[in-house]
Design a protein around this motif. Structure first.
Motif, mmCIF file in Angstrom:
data_model
loop_
_atom_site.group_PDB
_atom_site.id
_atom_site.type_symbol
_atom_site.label_atom_id
_atom_site.label_comp_id
_atom_site.label_asym_id
_atom_site.label_seq_id
_atom_site.Cartn_x
_atom_site.Cartn_y
_atom_site.Cartn_z
ATOM 1 N N THR A 317 0.829 -1.195 0.000
ATOM 2 C CA THR A 317 0.000 0.000 0.000
ATOM 3 C C THR A 317 0.866 1.249 0.000
ATOM 4 O O THR A 317 1.839 1.338 0.750
ATOM 5 N N GLN A 324 1.742 4.314 -6.351
ATOM 6 C CA GLN A 324 1.127 3.016 -6.632
ATOM 7 C C GLN A 324 1.487 2.558 -8.043
ATOM 8 O O GLN A 324 1.869 1.398 -8.263
ATOM 9 N N SER A 347 -2.299 -3.272 -10.092
ATOM 10 C CA SER A 347 -2.725 -2.116 -9.311
ATOM 11 C C SER A 347 -4.241 -2.149 -9.164
ATOM 12 O O SER A 347 -4.965 -2.230 -10.158
ATOM 13 N N LEU A 348 -4.725 -2.129 -7.932
ATOM 14 C CA LEU A 348 -6.164 -2.177 -7.668
ATOM 15 C C LEU A 348 -6.670 -0.789 -7.286
ATOM 16 O O LEU A 348 -6.080 -0.120 -6.436
ATOM 17 N N LYS A 349 -7.780 -0.391 -7.895
ATOM 18 C CA LYS A 349 -8.367 0.917 -7.623
ATOM 19 C C LYS A 349 -9.889 0.793 -7.569
ATOM 20 O O LYS A 349 -10.460 -0.199 -7.991
ATOM 21 N N VAL A 441 -1.957 -1.236 -3.877
ATOM 22 C CA VAL A 441 -3.111 -0.383 -3.597
ATOM 23 C C VAL A 441 -2.611 0.935 -3.007
ATOM 24 O O VAL A 441 -1.418 1.095 -2.732
ATOM 25 N N ASN A 442 -3.515 1.868 -2.799
ATOM 26 C CA ASN A 442 -3.144 3.067 -2.044
ATOM 27 C C ASN A 442 -3.777 3.003 -0.660
ATOM 28 O O ASN A 442 -4.624 2.153 -0.380
ATOM 29 N N TYR A 445 -7.525 2.880 -0.334
ATOM 30 C CA TYR A 445 -8.096 1.593 -0.742
ATOM 31 C C TYR A 445 -7.946 0.577 0.390
ATOM 32 O O TYR A 445 -8.883 -0.187 0.691
ATOM 33 N N LEU A 453 -9.091 -7.739 0.863
ATOM 34 C CA LEU A 453 -7.732 -8.037 0.410
ATOM 35 C C LEU A 453 -7.154 -9.233 1.144
ATOM 36 O O LEU A 453 -6.374 -10.001 0.588
#
Length: 943
Positions: A317, A324, A347-349, A441-442, A445, A453
């Motif tokens: 993260t 990210q 990368s998940l957003k 992720v950030n 998120y 997750l």
């Protein structure tokens, strides 16, 4: 584009930017035909006036060079003849063509009557993911030769080459995309749109087959998406613990770094030991790794081996989407190239980051009457032929409106009946994630989706990079607002939409569906109930909490904190009103769903305008429902986080009316991570360049719910030679930042300093109001006006990202920045040489949140200043100073104009946490200019 067309690519260098006061000093033309440069012309022009210094600096053309050159009237006829009958092209045609025509008319010749096109807007459309659209940016992006930027002969040749690249790119676009571009009501400079029409004509003539990587869905050409091949793990791959093993692995791709290797080995050892606790927050690995050490590779490489061996995923993260993206690219490029096994990162957003194809398709049929929105649609049409992910962050959209982008990312009506069902971009990321070890992720998120997750069967690893930012992200994510007047206005708007006679109207839609009249009555009843009940909540809030606590007449906005016990009792007392609101919204949502179902079943009955009207109506009702959900959230927070939540009311007075806004959320992260995050993962890795606020402080452990006794902590030494690379000046006679004259004083100081050293300068503030004051003072200063410096200010001349982009490519900039400039800005070398800190970065006092946090800390028998206020300032100051030195060959100076760092007892703590070998000097303001001159004059000795 057609073989017979001749394109005359023109570039001018001028004394000024307006034809009224400026004259041409150089003109160049590159002639393009059949995608080739067939001829060139260039000449200097004697303007018979002095060339301004800034023009000389930019172009390299001075008065001596043009002394023997012809006057414009001497070459005007030849140039006019050369350009007549051609298609005029320029990079910013609305400058070059009018300027040139003004010069023709000045010498008694007619203006050119030619077709003219612009390569700036064409480039923005055909390369929507390019990082910039200046000529120098595009030639770099496309690897085109451009030897002497800002000299007309070089610029014209580069623009001619760019034009050929544009034509080549258009020829590769599918016919359906070209047709959509030609059909869009685009408003482009001069005759630029003709390029798409010519490209479409050629495509229809050639009838090339659709490229294999594309497919056409309901009139949109998009990239094909295939499920990724399964990852092939090699669990027998041993981690390269020794130096020789690492060097062999790196080959020529990476350089061995001793401190980085120590970090790698420490992480590997920590997670291969048998002593890790399963209790949330225990057995954390904590590493303070300074800038320049290579910490990203330092944690990614050992976790790649751990993931390969254990078949666990690694969640990384980051504080920003930019980081990210960078970490994702590092895994998929750098690690991919060196590791002996396959490695992938995804990368998940959130959903709002992705284009919805059906919503976009619908938008193509609507002319919103805004040229910028049509332009964005053209960019997206081309982008669809390139993008696999459909992530808006890939784009560099010009003048993008948040509401418009939100509209394009929203689920369209009846997705299961859409031809795009199964093709939407948002779902693709989860398909990719199934076959990737790293999910990047950030922090926002992670705060929202931690439970999704993590898995209970095979808990993933968790790496929190720049972890000092995570608590703030959680608090921001948790906090929510209910602007009651806005909510009520939305309800009234919905009622008006149902009752209005203007077409297209919701009423028309209801009349054409089965049971429409009944649905209309249900919708109106629900909305009218809300219209009656929402004011009851507002009046009750006012009477209970604000009636006897009026704001001073001089204040337009007033905040008051709510006691959690009183606030809980308020909801008990308002139970009937709240129940009525909940019921009305439930019925509203049920009625809307019935409407959407009936609308979907009535295929082909409704016009495009009616479809758009329903989409807008749906968004409005969804918005009303979201406000209603806030009522539940406030009450749920009182139950879930009774000791950690805070609530307050903001009253805003305007035009004899009072607007109330209810706000709330977490006050602090006490127990949050221990309860909401850590249970879903292995013991976390906490890493960052600035984690600790003192050698003994427990601030990090408290904010991140970490057990200090079981944590493994590593501090890695500074990599940079601050003694030779940097200079820290603390101004001992500066007035207090709270004094009335401080802004004027700082503005005068900045003018003297920046005009003396002429280096790219960043000035860090805590307040946008102060930036405005200082900006105004500097702009009106005659000494600054006479200099070649350019003043930029956050919130005045542009956003952080736009200003940052200019700093990365321009010299002579003085930038005034606030909160977001204190961290996450990477400006090595000449991009930033001088950093000025206007005042120490303490939080703004006396806010509801600040007072509440101080009360909580005091109730624990601790001192709020030393437990919270000072540690936050230490971290922020370390982060701010960290903007300056970014590479081993970098150099620069820091000035702090807040004398409290020298006069207050806490100043010692602040100074002690700065890099140990950073020279700290106490000077009077009259001594600063000479100190800086000496520093910049002698820095080459270090290099």
């Amino acid at each position: 584009m057609l073989n017979k067309d001749i394109y005359a690519v023109v570039d001018l260098e001028t004394t000024r930017t307006t034809s009224e006061s400026g004259r041409i000093i150089q003109i160049a033309i590159a002639f393009v035909q059949n995608n080739k440069i067939i001829n060139q012309f260039s000449t200097l022009i004697n303007p018979h006036e002095s060339i301004p210094r800034n023009v000389v600096q930019l172009t390299g053309i001075d008065s001596e060079m043009v002394m023997g050159a012809p006057a414009f009237e001497d070459v005007a006829e030849s140039i006019h003849t050369m350009l007549s009958g051609t298609i005029f092209v320029a990079h910013n045609v609305n400058f070059d063509l009018p300027f040139l025509n003004a010069e023709f008319q000045r010498v008694g010749m007619p203006a050119l009557d030619v077709i003219a096109i612009d390569t700036v807007t064409l480039s923005q459309i055909v390369w929507p993911t390019a990082p910039g659209f200046r000529l120098v940016d595009l030639t770099s992006y496309l690897s085109l030769t451009h030897g002497r930027p800002h000299q007309a002969d070089s610029d014209a040749l580069a623009t001619g080459t760019l034009l050929v690249e544009i034509f080549t790119r258009l020829e590769k676009l599918p016919m359906v995309t070209l047709q959509s571009l030609a059909d869009l009501p685009l408003v482009l400079p001069q005759n630029t749109k003709i390029v798409f029409e010519k490209a479409l004509f050629k495509a229809k003539t050639l009838r090339e087959p659709l490229p294999k990587q594309l497919q056409v869905i309901d009139g949109l050409a998009i990239r094909r998406f295939s499920n990724p091949e399964p990852l092939v793990s090699k669990s027998n791959m041993a981690y390269p613990a020794k130096r020789a093993a690492k060097q062999q692995l790196y080959g020529k791709k990476l350089v061995y770094r001793e401190q980085q290797a120590k970090l790698m080995n420490a992480i590997n050892k920590h997670y291969t030991s048998d002593s890790l606790s399963e209790n949330p927050g225990e057995s954390a690995f904590i590493a303070e790794a300074p800038t320049g050490m290579g910490k990203t590779i330092g944690f990614l490489l050992p976790f790649a081996y751990l993931a390969n061996q254990t078949q666990k995923k690694v969640i990384v993260t980051e504080p920003t989407i930019t980081l990210q993206t960078q970490v994702t690219e590092t895994v998929n490029s750098t690690l991919h190239d060196i590791l002996p096994f396959e490695v992938r990162a995804v990368s998940l957003k959130g959903r709002r980051q992705y284009l919805n194809l059906q919503s976009f398709k619908r938008s193509l049929q609507i002319d919103e009457g805004t040229t910028s929105l049509q332009f964005i649609k053209a960019q997206i049409l081309v982008w669809l032929t390139e993008t696999v992910r459909g992530d808006f962050d890939e784009l560099h959209l010009m003048n993008a409106q948040d509401k418009f982008i939100a509209k394009l990312s929203q689920n369209a009506n009846n997705p299961t009946g859409s031809p795009f069902y199964g093709y939407e971009f948002f779902e693709r990321q989860y398909v990719l994630a199934e076959n990737a070890q790293f999910l990047i992720v950030n922090h926002n998120y992670l705060a929202e989706y931690a439970n999704e997750l993590g898995t209970s069967q095979n808990k993933p690893y968790l790496v929190i990079d720049e972890a000092q930012n995570l608590p703030g992200a959680v608090l921001n994510q948790s906090r929510h607002q209910l602007p009651i007047q806005t909510w009520l206005a939305r309800v009234q708007t919905a009622i008006n939409l149902i009752l209005q006679d203007a077409k297209p109207a919701i009423g028309d839609i209801l009349r054409h569906i089965i049971g429409g009249e009944q649905l209309k009555n249900r919708l109106l009843r629900s909305l009218e109930t809300l219209s009656a009940e929402i004011p009851q909540i507002q009046v009750s809030l006012y009477r209970r909490f604000l009636l006897n606590k009026k704001a001073p007449a001089t204040q337009s906005s007033y905040e008051i904190a709510l006691s959690n016990n009183d606030f809980a009792q308020f909801w008990v007392d308002q139970a009937n009103h709240v129940k009525s609101i909940h019921k009305a919204v439930f019925n509203l949502e049920d009625s809307l769903q019935s409407l959407l179902t009936q609308f979907s079943d009535a295929k082909g009955v409704f016009s495009l305008g009616e479809r758009q009207q329903l989409a807008d109506f749906r968004r409005l009702l969804d918005n009303i429902s979201q406000y209603e959900k806030q009522l539940t959230t406030f009450q749920q927070d009182l139950v879930d986080f009774p000791d950690a939540s805070i609530f307050w009311i903001t009253e805003t007075q305007s035009h004899d009316s009072s607007n109330l806004k209810l706000s709330g959320g977490l006050l602090h992260t006490l127990n949050y991570f221990e309860e909401q995050v850590y249970p879903h993962f292995m013991s976390p890795t906490i890493i960052g360049a600035t984690l600790f606020t003192s050698t003994k402080s427990g601030y990090l452990y408290d904010r991140l719910n970490l057990d200090k006794e079981t944590a493994t902590v590593r501090h890695y030494p500074d990599i940079f030679d601050f003694k030779n690379q940097a200079d820290l000046i603390m101004v001992k006679n500066a007035p207090l930042p709270t004094s009335k004259d401080f802004s004027n004083y700082l503005a005068r100081q900045l003018v003297d300093i920046t005009t003396s050293v002429n280096q790219n300068t960043l000035v860090l503030f805590n307040s946008l109001d102060t930036i405005q004051q200082v900006y105004t003072q500097i702009q009106s200063n005659q000494k600054f006006q006479r200099s070649s410096l350019t003043l930029l200010a956050q919130g005045i001349t542009g956003t952080r990202d736009k200003i940052k982009k200019r700093m990365q490519s321009e010299d002579g900039l003085v930038v005034l920045g606030a909160a977001s400039f204190w961290e996450g800005i990477d400006l090595p070398g000449d991009q930033l040489r001088l950093l000025v800190i206007a005042r120490l970065p303490f939080d703004r006092p006396n806010t509801v949140l600040q007072k509440a946090e101080e009360a909580v800390i005091s109730s624990e028998g601790k001192h709020p200043f030393y437990q919270s206020t000072l540690p936050k300032a230490v971290l922020r100051l370390r982060q701010g100073i960290g903007r300056l030195i970014r590479t081993p060959t970098d150099y620069g100076a820091v000035i702090i104009y807040d004398a409290r760092i020298l006069t207050k007892s806490y100043g010692k703590t602040l100074r002690k946490m700065l890099p140990s070998n950073l020279p700290q000097k106490e000077l009077k303001d009259s001594e600063i200019v000479q100190e800086l001159k000496d520093f910049f004059d002698t820095h080459h000795k270090y290099l």
